[in-house]
Design a protein around this motif. Sequence first.
Motif, PDB file in Angstrom:
ATOM      1  N   ALA A 139      37.517  43.309  35.810  1.00  0.00           N
ATOM      2  CA  ALA A 139      38.938  43.380  36.161  1.00  0.00           C
ATOM      3  C   ALA A 139      39.132  43.166  37.659  1.00  0.00           C
ATOM      4  N   THR A 140      38.270  43.763  38.462  1.00  0.00           N
ATOM      5  CA  THR A 140      38.389  43.640  39.915  1.00  0.00           C
ATOM      6  C   THR A 140      38.239  42.190  40.351  1.00  0.00           C
ATOM      7  N   ARG A 141      37.264  41.498  39.792  1.00  0.00           N
ATOM      8  CA  ARG A 141      37.049  40.088  40.152  1.00  0.00           C
ATOM      9  C   ARG A 141      38.280  39.236  39.835  1.00  0.00           C
ATOM     10  N   VAL A 142      38.856  39.422  38.656  1.00  0.00           N
ATOM     11  CA  VAL A 142      40.034  38.641  38.252  1.00  0.00           C
ATOM     12  C   VAL A 142      41.222  38.950  39.159  1.00  0.00           C
ATOM     13  N   VAL A 143      41.492  40.226  39.362  1.00  0.00           N
ATOM     14  CA  VAL A 143      42.661  40.617  40.149  1.00  0.00           C
ATOM     15  C   VAL A 143      42.537  40.143  41.594  1.00  0.00           C
ATOM     16  N   LEU A 144      41.362  40.278  42.183  1.00  0.00           N
ATOM     17  CA  LEU A 144      41.187  39.832  43.571  1.00  0.00           C
ATOM     18  C   LEU A 144      41.262  38.314  43.693  1.00  0.00           C
ATOM     19  N   ALA A 145      40.763  37.591  42.703  1.00  0.00           N
ATOM     20  CA  ALA A 145      40.885  36.128  42.734  1.00  0.00           C
ATOM     21  C   ALA A 145      42.360  35.722  42.663  1.00  0.00           C
ATOM     22  N   LEU A 146      43.113  36.373  41.793  1.00  0.00           N
ATOM     23  CA  LEU A 146      44.553  36.080  41.698  1.00  0.00           C
ATOM     24  C   LEU A 146      45.276  36.464  42.985  1.00  0.00           C
ATOM     25  N   LEU A 147      44.954  37.624  43.525  1.00  0.00           N
ATOM     26  CA  LEU A 147      45.600  38.066  44.765  1.00  0.00           C
ATOM     27  C   LEU A 147      45.272  37.104  45.905  1.00  0.00           C
ATOM     28  N   GLY A 148      44.010  36.714  46.003  1.00  0.00           N
ATOM     29  CA  GLY A 148      43.602  35.800  47.069  1.00  0.00           C
ATOM     30  C   GLY A 148      44.343  34.476  47.019  1.00  0.00           C
ATOM     31  N   SER A 151      46.927  47.516  38.469  1.00  0.00           N
ATOM     32  CA  SER A 151      47.271  48.708  39.233  1.00  0.00           C
ATOM     33  C   SER A 151      46.016  49.454  39.712  1.00  0.00           C
ATOM     34  N   ALA A 152      45.006  49.568  38.849  1.00  0.00           N
ATOM     35  CA  ALA A 152      43.763  50.249  39.234  1.00  0.00           C
ATOM     36  C   ALA A 152      43.105  49.539  40.416  1.00  0.00           C
ATOM     37  N   VAL A 153      43.078  48.208  40.372  1.00  0.00           N
ATOM     38  CA  VAL A 153      42.437  47.438  41.438  1.00  0.00           C
ATOM     39  C   VAL A 153      43.290  47.439  42.707  1.00  0.00           C
ATOM     40  N   LEU A 154      44.579  47.129  42.582  1.00  0.00           N
ATOM     41  CA  LEU A 154      45.418  46.995  43.776  1.00  0.00           C
ATOM     42  C   LEU A 154      45.661  48.332  44.466  1.00  0.00           C
ATOM     43  N   SER A 155      45.717  49.424  43.720  1.00  0.00           N
ATOM     44  CA  SER A 155      45.878  50.726  44.387  1.00  0.00           C
ATOM     45  C   SER A 155      44.601  51.074  45.160  1.00  0.00           C
ATOM     46  N   GLU A 214      31.710  43.224  50.675  1.00  0.00           N
ATOM     47  CA  GLU A 214      31.457  41.799  50.923  1.00  0.00           C
ATOM     48  C   GLU A 214      31.643  40.905  49.695  1.00  0.00           C
ATOM     49  N   GLY A 215      31.063  41.272  48.562  1.00  0.00           N
ATOM     50  CA  GLY A 215      31.194  40.431  47.366  1.00  0.00           C
ATOM     51  C   GLY A 215      32.636  40.252  46.934  1.00  0.00           C
ATOM     52  N   PHE A 216      33.418  41.315  47.031  1.00  0.00           N
ATOM     53  CA  PHE A 216      34.833  41.234  46.662  1.00  0.00           C
ATOM     54  C   PHE A 216      35.625  40.487  47.732  1.00  0.00           C
ATOM     55  N   ALA A 217      35.232  40.638  48.992  1.00  0.00           N
ATOM     56  CA  ALA A 217      35.895  39.907  50.072  1.00  0.00           C
ATOM     57  C   ALA A 217      35.755  38.406  49.858  1.00  0.00           C
ATOM     58  N   LEU A 218      34.562  37.977  49.442  1.00  0.00           N
ATOM     59  CA  LEU A 218      34.332  36.544  49.208  1.00  0.00           C
ATOM     60  C   LEU A 218      35.193  36.018  48.063  1.00  0.00           C
ATOM     61  N   ILE A 219      35.397  36.824  47.033  1.00  0.00           N
ATOM     62  CA  ILE A 219      36.268  36.414  45.925  1.00  0.00           C
ATOM     63  C   ILE A 219      37.688  36.216  46.445  1.00  0.00           C
ATOM     64  N   LEU A 220      38.165  37.152  47.241  1.00  0.00           N
ATOM     65  CA  LEU A 220      39.510  37.059  47.811  1.00  0.00           C
ATOM     66  C   LEU A 220      39.637  35.819  48.697  1.00  0.00           C
TER      67      LEU A 220
END
Length: 131
Positions: free
Chosen positions: A27-36, A95-99, A53-59
């Motif tokens: 879920a985190t990967r999908v939400v951060l890719a969409l947000l980015g 909501s879980a990811v963005l909060s 770092e891994g999530f930053a790169l997705i964003l």
Amino acid sequence: MALRWEAFLDQVTERGEYGSRQEAERATRVVLALLGAHLVGQVRAHLAARLPEGFALILLNSLQSAEPLPPERFLRAAAAWIEGATETTAAWDVSAVLSTVADATDDDLLHEVLLQLPAGYDLLFGRPQPI
């Protein structure tokens, strides 16, 4: 200072009430890719600096969206990309990811992020703004 990967995922797992860290990570990967895809410039870079770092790169590596999706379409897009999700469960996922993202940043940066997004995202980040 960016949160550690485990600490970030633990928060998402708890907030999303996921059965496993793997579910939370998907879920985190999908939400951060969409947000980015919706953020540009220094705001995107500064937000990425607050994430593991891994999530930053997705964003940072998301392809730019032609135009920002309104919150309801963002939720539909998340539902389409998260395996087994419905629009209702996607709202919970987002909501879980963005909060958790909101907790990893400060009010000034979050305000800058929200300025780049259509109205209504403040609720997805769990930070309702005064009208």
